[in-house]
Design an enzyme around this catalytic site. Structure first.
Site, short mmCIF file in Angstrom:
data_model
loop_
_atom_site.label_atom_id
_atom_site.label_comp_id
_atom_site.label_asym_id
_atom_site.label_seq_id
_atom_site.Cartn_x
_atom_site.Cartn_y
_atom_site.Cartn_z
N GLY A 1 72.01 19.60 31.71
CA GLY A 1 70.77 19.56 30.94
C GLY A 1 69.51 19.47 31.78
N HIS B 1 69.23 32.52 31.67
CA HIS B 1 70.39 33.02 32.42
C HIS B 1 70.07 33.01 33.92
CE1 HIS B 1 74.15 35.14 32.96
NE2 HIS B 1 73.51 35.84 33.89
N ILE C 1 79.88 31.22 22.79
CA ILE C 1 79.34 32.40 22.09
C ILE C 1 78.96 31.99 20.66
CG2 ILE C 1 79.94 34.72 21.25
CD1 ILE C 1 79.65 34.64 24.31
#
Ligand code: GAR
Length: 207
Positions: A14, A111, A94
């Site tokens: 996180g 990403h 997903i």
């Protein structure tokens, strides 16, 4: 300015969530993190959220063994909280297509590479940087994008690069990339909150 309501989805440490919390607390972004949802019960990001009095929810295979039930619970929680923006900050699962449809152009993902390189199924976390070393590219980076049906294929909002040195380990690259992730993610959320992102086909125009 009214604040947008955000839900952050995590699976691990996180540090991107922390960067977002810090920017909001500094007053840089007109947003409120309504809740943090994790699919891992031991994700350290849950502690980070609690430290800042943010509500946390764990949705994993123990709390909801049935995947369909788990997915519909996720949607139900977000709708109940009237979430405007879903932020995937190291969320390594997903999302179902019904969810992506409901939150079309309202889910952003960070990403750890320059997409479309080193993206798609199987490219997550340290594995991305291991592949970067294997391929011998001289430049990598981070990408913030909207989430659509194609894994890591949605409209790109922001990208930033870092150099790769021959001696760099995957961990060293990860460290360099995380540093820029912590700038890019809050910036993308800020642009979203200020209505400065226009999606044109599969491209983003920053206003
Ligand atoms: C980040 O490097 C993020 O880009 C990556 O996971 C890490 C989470 O770190 N996400 C992906 O690989 C998604 N495909 P954090 O938990 O410290 O923010």
């Amino acid at each position: 300015m009214s604040k947008i309501k955000i839900a952050v989805l995590i699976s691990g440490g996180g540090s991107n969530l922390q960067a977002l919390i810090d920017s909001i607390e500094k007053g840089d972004i007109a947003a409120e993190i309504k809740l943090v949802i994790s699919n891992k019960v031991d994700a350290y990001g849950l502690t980070r959220a609690s430290n800042h009095h943010i509500k946390t929810v764990v949705l994993d295979r123990h709390t909801y063994p049935n995947l369909e039930e788990r997915d519909s619970k996720l949607l139900e929680i977000l709708q109940k909280e009237e979430i405007d923006l879903v932020v995937l900050a190291g969320y390594l699962a997903i999302l179902p297509s019904s969810f992506i449809e409901t939150f079309s152009n309202r889910i952003i993902n960070i990403h750890p590479s320059l997409l479309p390189s080193f993206g798609g199924k199987g490219y997550y976390g340290l594995r991305v940087h291991e592949e970067v070393i294997k391929r011998g590219v001289k430049v990598t980076g981070a990408t913030v994008h909207f989430v659509n049906e194609e894994t890591d294929g949605g409209p790109i909002i922001l990208q930033e690069s870092v150099g790769v040195e021959f001696e760099d380990t995957a961990e060293a690259i990860q460290k360099k990339v995380l540093k820029i992730e912590h700038q890019l993610l809050p910036l993308a959320v800020k642009l979203f909150a200020e209505g400065k992102i226009e999606v044109v086909g599969n491209r983003v125009k920053l206003l």
